[in-house]
Write an enzyme that holds these catalytic residues in place. Structure first.
Site, PDB file in Angstrom:
ATOM      1  N   HIS A  52     -32.207  50.720 101.467  1.00  0.00           N
ATOM      2  CA  HIS A  52     -32.896  49.431 101.360  1.00  0.00           C
ATOM      3  C   HIS A  52     -31.963  48.284 101.000  1.00  0.00           C
ATOM      4  O   HIS A  52     -32.345  47.120 101.132  1.00  0.00           O
ATOM      5  CB  HIS A  52     -34.003  49.539 100.299  1.00  0.00           C
ATOM      6  CG  HIS A  52     -33.524  49.413  98.891  1.00  0.00           C
ATOM      7  ND1 HIS A  52     -32.903  50.449  98.223  1.00  0.00           N
ATOM      8  CD2 HIS A  52     -33.562  48.376  98.018  1.00  0.00           C
ATOM      9  CE1 HIS A  52     -32.592  50.073  97.000  1.00  0.00           C
ATOM     10  NE2 HIS A  52     -32.972  48.810  96.840  1.00  0.00           N
ATOM     11  N   ASP A  53     -30.740  48.548 100.558  1.00  0.00           N
ATOM     12  CA  ASP A  53     -29.776  47.484 100.254  1.00  0.00           C
ATOM     13  C   ASP A  53     -28.459  47.697 100.972  1.00  0.00           C
ATOM     14  O   ASP A  53     -27.396  47.278 100.481  1.00  0.00           O
ATOM     15  CB  ASP A  53     -29.533  47.391  98.744  1.00  0.00           C
ATOM     16  CG  ASP A  53     -30.595  46.559  98.039  1.00  0.00           C
ATOM     17  OD1 ASP A  53     -31.167  45.671  98.691  1.00  0.00           O
ATOM     18  OD2 ASP A  53     -30.860  46.808  96.846  1.00  0.00           O
ATOM     19  N   HIS A  71     -27.179  51.893  92.731  1.00  0.00           N
ATOM     20  CA  HIS A  71     -28.525  51.316  92.661  1.00  0.00           C
ATOM     21  C   HIS A  71     -29.449  51.995  93.672  1.00  0.00           C
ATOM     22  O   HIS A  71     -30.593  52.353  93.349  1.00  0.00           O
ATOM     23  CB  HIS A  71     -28.459  49.816  92.930  1.00  0.00           C
ATOM     24  CG  HIS A  71     -29.799  49.193  93.174  1.00  0.00           C
ATOM     25  ND1 HIS A  71     -30.793  49.114  92.213  1.00  0.00           N
ATOM     26  CD2 HIS A  71     -30.325  48.613  94.297  1.00  0.00           C
ATOM     27  CE1 HIS A  71     -31.856  48.516  92.720  1.00  0.00           C
ATOM     28  NE2 HIS A  71     -31.605  48.215  93.986  1.00  0.00           N
ATOM     29  N   HIS A 111     -25.856  45.704  93.404  1.00  0.00           N
ATOM     30  CA  HIS A 111     -26.528  46.233  94.597  1.00  0.00           C
ATOM     31  C   HIS A 111     -25.565  47.114  95.389  1.00  0.00           C
ATOM     32  O   HIS A 111     -25.144  46.778  96.498  1.00  0.00           O
ATOM     33  CB  HIS A 111     -27.062  45.088  95.455  1.00  0.00           C
ATOM     34  CG  HIS A 111     -28.206  44.358  94.844  1.00  0.00           C
ATOM     35  ND1 HIS A 111     -28.034  43.227  94.067  1.00  0.00           N
ATOM     36  CD2 HIS A 111     -29.548  44.597  94.869  1.00  0.00           C
ATOM     37  CE1 HIS A 111     -29.219  42.799  93.646  1.00  0.00           C
ATOM     38  NE2 HIS A 111     -30.155  43.611  94.115  1.00  0.00           N
ATOM     39  N   ASP A 130     -37.668  49.908  93.092  1.00  0.00           N
ATOM     40  CA  ASP A 130     -36.548  48.964  93.131  1.00  0.00           C
ATOM     41  C   ASP A 130     -36.320  48.329  91.757  1.00  0.00           C
ATOM     42  O   ASP A 130     -35.180  48.018  91.393  1.00  0.00           O
ATOM     43  CB  ASP A 130     -36.822  47.902  94.187  1.00  0.00           C
ATOM     44  CG  ASP A 130     -35.582  47.098  94.533  1.00  0.00           C
ATOM     45  OD1 ASP A 130     -34.468  47.545  94.204  1.00  0.00           O
ATOM     46  OD2 ASP A 130     -35.709  46.020  95.145  1.00  0.00           O
TER      47      ASP A 130
END
EC number: 3.1.4.35
Length: 1451
Positions: free
Chosen positions: A900-901, A864, A860, A1011
């Site tokens: 998002h991460d 990614h 992550h 994702d």
């Protein structure tokens, strides 16, 4: 009439036939018409809503009050008959009587719902026929006059009786109370309906039927109307408190809360309904909420007076009506008192004694017998009916009554009085009347014998020397007289409980004549009696002095006095209880106000302490109050001291001052230090008499300490955090026990307030630190301007160059700058820069900042996020869904994919919750996703990174809202919630997704698709990503084992690594495949995604089958048992004890033993389908072959995977020990191998029975091999007793089942040099001959295959071979436990056989090396045809120091 008759029969009334006469019906109709006309005239003449009812001369009010006969006779006397039981007029009923034929003699003025209606009777009933209620007393009437019939005495219902009825009949009282409100509105004025009155009367009597009917038939509208009509109007005026309340209500955490653990009281608000409508808890005075009650006080002089109970019911004092009565007395054998009453609106309020509306209320009326009422205080309270108490009879009138009637009249005089002083005054006056005494005194008992409060039991004169002409006001001016318990006549009577009748007081030594000398009064006769309550305890003493006629008190006087005092004791106890309850109410109101005050002021400690000091000084009434706070670090000193003096409130700055003075006065360290150290409460009446007081504090000061009350302030943990000290109570009084109780409550609230204020100050400091931290973090989290300038100057290739539109996009060859340039290309191609006026340099810096805030975790990370954004870009451009979402939502989706991460720690939400991390405490659901969103906002709001700065306010809010929803949608828990509705809507047309709700659903699912997009990529990419994901999962699993001491789930358990292919298949089937198939349904252009998922699923299934096949081929425990049976029934039976002992000796490693040479042995390959079994036979004692033809599977032993992984480590650790223990040097072994057992045993331990079994197994294999090789020559058995052994071997790294063929081939080439081809084919074993000083040699042949199990062939006597190597590389060895059974006690066994010198290979590849051996052929292992070429299979052997061969096979 029939209905009326049935109702009367139902309630037990006798229905007369003469009531059916037409004459009486006409008379009744005429009466009704007259009443209606009178009512109309009253409405026209009277502008107010207060009803006026004029009574006809024939109208007699409903009988009420206590009847003399009811005292003498029980309620079940045959001459008494029960009343109708309907609600009395003053309690809201109709007042309609049902006695005899009175039904046709009603003359009712007006029909008001709930307004008292008089009862008309043609003939007065005799006294013994007066109706009684269920308790044996006549029901209250609507008038307050008194009338007698046949000697009966009738009085009105007092407010106390009404309150008692309200408690006993709450439903009826609420019904009456409701209609009292409605009756005062014009729309409810309606003419009287007799039939309606009868039905209402019947319903009043049958409450159970009413309730049942209401429950079964009432509609929702009826219930709502009832609730509205019974709502408390005062509740609308309540102002909510400004004090903050906790959102979750209870269980507060020990961090940041007050720590108070208040137990839940087992009480329901429904229990308070039994007492009727209570006063409101919260009121508003001058716009400030308070818990103190408003309206007329209940515990002053008006207590027990008229309307004292009803005025406060409901909290809003309603309208009242006063009855003025004119009493007429007639000289008959039984006096009959008729009365004429009329209503007068706005009557006087507050009479405190019978016959006087003045009394204690200060109206000026003297409470004399038969005195008239005064003007009262003149307050008018609308809506409520209040009846003035009837005037007391004069002494002359009372003298005309007989004894029983007199006592009954005097009992009525005191039964409803609840003010203690007024009650005592009435008791003494009535006693003087009964006994014809001149004056009297009354003492009440106070204190307890050895009570906890320290008060000694004594008598206190409530009233002293009361004469018939004295008033309560005059008696209040007297000082209290305290009589010690057991001292004097009164003390003796109180202690003994026996009456004392003294004809001449001066003749009794207990009499104190000093009182007569002071008052000038001569005491002669004296009668003193105790006053007892219902339990027989003495609560007071009453004494009368000097009869009027000069005689002594007789025994008859004693009996009359005793009879009357029994009623007085009950009334006095009730008055005391009522007084205590009122004081308790006041105290609770003060404490509630204190609690509200403390918790609404928590800004600073100074403000909170100042409010506490002002309230405490006002309540306790002392000169000075101090609060001293204990130092946190040094408990022996005070950190702050706050002072407050009484005259501080009178200064000019009192209104503006919000904080107290600090350390103005000297501190009495002696007493305060003692309290701060011990926590004890100190109450000192005289400070100078206490040794702990330091008199020096009063030096050079005009202030002198007198009385001191000091108490500790504690927090919820019981720790002393301060001291509160009160000095010098006003009027030179001492601090009492009640003061201590108040200060104790203040100290509790003060402790909570100080604690909460400290927590508030700490929270303010923490917020300031957080602001600074965020500012520093945003600075360091942002990329530098130089980096942004450098990126800005780089040329950005096209999307085709980067293959951004390709679903098979791979970033393996991308540098970090390439990923940033690709992100810039996405923003440029989607026209975000031009459309939203994004500064290009700000965009570059924002991308660099986002990349900088990704941690260097395994999966992550920034790569990614970049791949997720690329997939979103490809979907939006390929499907043209940007037309559905719009530019604003597309911008939010791209930003969401890149962020998002953010700041991912390599652990999931479950780990954060298990570890109770600060993130889990901050976010209860979607923990990491909320953190990612917060980090995203932090970067977007950082200076130099504000790419949304040029958006309008509405567009900015919309972007943030969509961005939050997009990031939170990456949580699989949210995905599962939304997937069901989405799958149901995939068949909808494109126009369906334009709406807001379906569009939001499509956005959420698109985030999940992007994702998980690695599952759609080609197998090489998917395989690489899967390795990264599993590696990160395994790291989390290791953390859970080490830090949390829990077993991780299978997908994160490194021990379940080989099960990952099957788990990956399940992941695809349950999560990935449904959503990608749904997206392919929405758009045909997304079909490559589904194909990629299915293709990767096939590859994972292949890997899963490989693992499953290897696992299924492991030998079962039944095969082990079969081998044992073969050994026990076959060749092993021919073994002698000496041979077994020799075998056991050879099994032991590093111990010299004798070995015999083998006559001969053959090696052959025995293949059967896909399973290849290898058997090596040799007879242990003779050269003759055995008759047993059973073959033993070489793969008989299961090997634990964890032990296999630890194998290489064991070899390295024990290498040094092997070298030190070996007595012979190793010949051609490339390394030294040592394999300690799981239990830590070494090979020098005594031989176990299982080792014997293993030796037998080796012998059986060798014997079987000997029978199959008829072309082999027999060799002589040789033994050697002087040779040492050593082990050698190399470690083999266990590879994951997820590793590809290329990696394994590369790994094999590295380990095997140039002979990597041998890894894919049957290995060739080269024999090398080694000669030693002895003519005989030691031969060891150990075969081992490892995937999930190990295979060992052991032989004591075998074919002599030399050292073997594979491809010229070092030896490959892996040692694991041999058998599953008794594995904790069995060391790892290495089979030992003789040298296989001179044996030729069966396939002719090799030849004899030293002239002693026979050809030895290479073979294929039985797993060879079932495993893929990229999986490792390993065999290893161990050699002795004489050159025994170790061989390994890698497939």
């Amino acid at each position: 009439m029939g209905q009326a008759a049935s109702m009367c029969r139902f309630r037990g009334c006798r229905y007369k036939n003469k009531n059916k006469s037409s004459k009486q019906q006409q008379q009744q109709q005429q009466q009704q018409q007259q009443q209606q006309q009178q009512h109309q005239q009253q409405q026209q003449q009277t502008p107010s809503h207060s009803p006026q009812i004029q009574h006809h001369s024939e109208i007699i009010p409903a009988t009420t009050g206590l009847h003399l006969r009811s005292i003498e006779e029980p309620a079940t006397t045959p001459l008494q008959f029960q009343p109708t039981g309907r609600m009395n007029t003053e309690q809201g009923g109709t007042g309609y009587g049902g006695y005899g034929s009175s039904e046709h003699s009603l003359l009712i003025a007006t029909r008001h719902a709930g307004v008292p209606l008089p009862l008309a009777q043609h003939q007065p009933l005799p006294a013994h026929y007066q109706p009684l209620n269920h308790s044996g007393a006549a029901p209250p009437s609507s008038s307050n006059g008194s009338s007698s019939s046949g000697g009966g005495v009738q009085t009105s219902a007092t407010p106390q009786q009404q309150q008692q009825y309200q408690v006993q009949q709450p439903y009826q009282y609420q019904y009456q109370h409701h209609y009292h409100h409605q009756a005062n509105s014009p729309q409810h004025h309606r003419p009287y309906d007799p039939e309606h009155a009868r039905m209402e009367a019947w319903l009043d009597e049958n409450q159970e039927f009413v309730q049942d009917y209401f429950i079964r038939k009432a509609t929702r509208q009826t219930v709502d109307a009832w609730l509205v009509s019974h709502a408390t109007s005062a509740g609308n005026d309540v102002v909510s408190s400004t004090s903050p309340t906790h959102a979750n209500g209870q269980t507060s955490s020990s961090r940041g809360g007050s720590g108070a653990t208040t137990p839940v009281r087992k009480i329901s608000a429904h229990e308070f309904e039994r007492g009727g409508l209570l006063k409101p808890i919260v009121n508003t005075i001058d716009g400030t909420p308070t818990f103190l009650s408003i309206g007329p006080p209940m515990d002053n002089g008006s207590v027990g007076g008229s309307c004292s109970n009803l005025q406060n019911v409901g909290g809003v004092v309603a309208g009242q009506y006063q009855y003025n009565h004119q009493q007429h007395h007639h000289n008959h054998a039984h006096l009959h008192h008729s009365q004429h009453s009329h209503y007068q609106a706005g009557g006087a309020v507050g009479s405190s004694s019978l016959g006087s509306t003045g009394g204690a209320s200060g109206a000026g009326g003297a409470p004399s017998l038969g005195g008239s009422g005064g003007a009262g205080n003149g307050h008018q309270y609308p809506y409520y009916h209040c009846h003035q108490r009837p005037q007391r009879l004069s002494r002359n009138e009372l003298k005309q009554l007989d004894e029983k009637e007199l006592i009954f009249e005097l009992v009525k005089d005191i039964c409803n009085e609840l003010e203690v002083r007024t009650l005592c005054h009435k008791i003494l006056q009535n006693v003087s009347i009964l006994l014809n005494a001149d004056r009297g005194s009354l003492f009440l008992v106070q204190g307890r014998c050895n009570g906890p409060d320290g008060l000694k039991k004594c008598l206190v004169s409530k009233l002293f020397d009361v004469c018939p002409r004295s008033t309560v006001e005059e008696m209040e001016q007297q000082d209290e007289v305290r009589v010690a318990w057991g001292t004097g006549i009164a003390g003796h009577v109180a202690e003994s409980g026996e009456p004392v009748n003294i004809p001449d007081a001066y003749q009794d030594e207990r009499f104190n004549c000093e009182i007569d000398s002071l008052t000038g009064y001569r005491t002669k006769a004296l009668l003193c009696m105790p006053i007892k309550d219902s339990s027989g305890d003495v609560i007071g003493v009453a004494q009368v002095i000097n009869k009027m006629n000069g005689e002594c008190f007789s025994e008859i006087d004693e009996k009359v006095f005793s009879s009357y005092l029994q009623f007085c004791g009950i009334g006095l106890r009730n008055a005391q209880l009522y007084e205590k309850s009122q004081l308790e109410i006041k105290r609770n109101q003060v404490l509630l106000d204190l609690a509200r005050m403390i918790f609404e002021e928590q800004s600073t400690i100074e403000h909170m302490v100042f409010r506490i000091l002002t309230h405490m000084q006002s309540l306790i009434q002392c000169q000075r109050v101090q609060i001293l706070l204990v130092h946190e670090a040094d408990k022996g000193s005070f950190s702050r001291v706050f002072d407050f003096e009484a005259n501080d409130l009178s200064e000019e700055e009192a209104t503006s001052r919000t904080s107290p003075y600090e350390s103005r006065f000297p501190i009495n360290i002696g007493i305060t230090g003692h309290v701060a150290t011990t926590g004890e409460t100190v109450n000192v009446p005289n400070a100078y008499e206490d040794d702990r007081f330091d008199a020096s504090v009063d030096e050079n000061s005009c202030f002198k300490h007198r009385s001191i009350l000091c108490m500790a302030i504690k927090n919820s943990l019981g720790q002393i955090i301060g001291v509160i000290q009160l000095i010098n109570k006003f009027n030179e009084l001492d601090f009492t026990k009640n003061d201590e109780n108040f200060v104790e409550a203040f100290a509790i609230f003060c402790g909570m307030g100080i604690h909460n204020t400290h927590m508030y100050e700490k929270a303010i400091v923490a917020m300031a630190k957080q602001s600074v931290t965020l500012e520093v973090l945003s600075y360091h989290a942002s990329a530098t301007m130089d980096e942004a300038h450098r990126l800005r100057r780089l040329r950005v290739p096209s999307a085709v160059h980067f293959r951004l539109h390709d679903f098979k996009f791979d970033d393996i060859h991308f540098e970090d700058d390439d990923t940033l340039k690709a992100c810039l290309r996405m923003f440029l191609d989607l026209d975000f820069v031009e459309r939203f006026h994004i500064d290009y340099e700000v965009l570059c810096r924002w991308l660099l900042s986002v990349k900088k805030n990704y941690r260097n975790v395994t999966y992550h990370n920034w790569r990614h996020a970049f791949n997720v954004a690329q997939m979103m870009f490809a979907i939006l451009t390929t499907t043209q869904w940007w037309k559905i979402f719009g530019e604003i939502e597309c911008l939010a989706l791209i930003i969401g994919c890149l962020c998002h991460d953010l700041d991912h720690r390599g652990t999931n939400n479950s780990f954060q919750i298990k570890a109770s991390s600060p993130l889990a405490q901050l976010y209860s659901t979607s923990t990491m996703e909320h953190h990612h969103f917060d980090q995203c906002l932090m970067i977007l709001n950082s200076p130099g990174n504000q790419i949304l700065a040029n958006l309008s306010s509405d567009d900015y809010c919309r972007v943030i809202r969509v961005l939050e929803d997009a990031i939170l949608s990456t949580d699989l828990a949210v995905y599962f919630k939304k997937r069901g509705p989405f799958l149901e809507s995939v068949s909808q047309p494109t126009s369906y997704w334009v709406a807001e709700e379906p569009r939001a659903l499509l956005r959420a699912m698109s985030m999940t698709v992007c994702d998980l997009s690695a599952i759609t990529k080609p197998w090489e990419i998917e395989k690489r990503v899967a390795d990264l994901v599993s590696s990160e999962f395994f790291e989390q699993g290791d953390m859970e084992k080490q830090e949390l001491n829990i077993t991780p789930i299978d997908i994160m358990n490194r021990e379940k690594e080989d099960e990952l292919p099957m788990m990956q298949v399940n992941f695809i089937d349950s999560i990935c495949l449904p959503i990608y198939e749904a997206f392919a349904t929405l758009s045909d252009k997304l079909e490559p995604l589904v194909e990629g998922v299915r293709d990767n699923r096939g590859h994972w299934i292949d890997l899963a089958d490989v693992v499953k096949t290897k696992t299924s081929q492991d030998q079962e425990p039944e095969e082990e048992q079969q081998q044992q049976n073969v050994i026990s029934n076959g060749d092993c039976k021919a073994m002698s004890d000496d041979d077994v002992a020799a075998s056991e000796a050879e099994v032991a490693v590093d111990s010299p033993s004798e070995k015999a040479s083998v006559n001969g042995s053959n090696v052959a390959n025995n293949s059967s389908n896909t399973n290849k079994k290898i058997a090596v036979a040799s007879h242990p004692t003779s050269t003759q072959p055995s008759d047993d033809d059973n073959d033993v599977d070489a793969d008989a032993d299961d090997v634990d995977e964890q032990a296999a992984e630890e194998n290489g480590h064991d070899a390295e650790v024990d290498e040094a020990s092997c070298r030190s223990n070996s007595t012979c040097s190793s010949s051609t072994a490339s390394s030294c191998l040592s394999t300690p057992p799981p239990t830590g045993e070494d090979d020098s331990t005594p031989v176990s029975p299982l080792k014997t079994l293993q030796a037998k197994l080796v012998a059986a294999n060798l014997n079987a091999l000997q029978r199959q090789t008829s072309n082999q020559a027999q060799t002589q058995k040789q033994r050697c007793k002087s040779c040492d052994h050593s082990r050698s071997g190399l470690q083999v790294r266990k590879t994951s089942s997820l590793r590809g063929a290329q990696e394994l081939d590369l790994d094999s080439k590295t380990r095997n040099g140039t002979h990597a081809a041998l890894c894919k084919s049957t290995p060739v074993i080269n024999n090398h001959s080694h000669h030693h000083n002895h003519s005989h040699s030691h031969n060891h042949n150990h075969h081992h295959h490892h995937h999930h199990h190990s295979h060992h062939n052991h032989s004591q006597h075998g074919i002599g071979i030399g050292s073997a190597s594979i491809g010229g590389s070092g030896l490959i060895s892996l040692t694991t436990p041999l058998l599953a059974m008794d594995s904790d006690r069995i060391p790892k066994i290495v089979g030992k056989i003789g040298n296989l010198d001179g044996l030729p290979f069966a396939n002719g590849i090799g030849g004899p090396q030293n002239g002693h051996g026979l050809p030895f052929g290479s073979y294929q292992h039985h797993h060879h045809h079932q495993h893929h070429h990229h999986l490792l299979a390993r065999r290893h052997s161990e050699t002795n120091s004489n050159g025994a061969t170790a061989m390994a096979v890698e497939k």
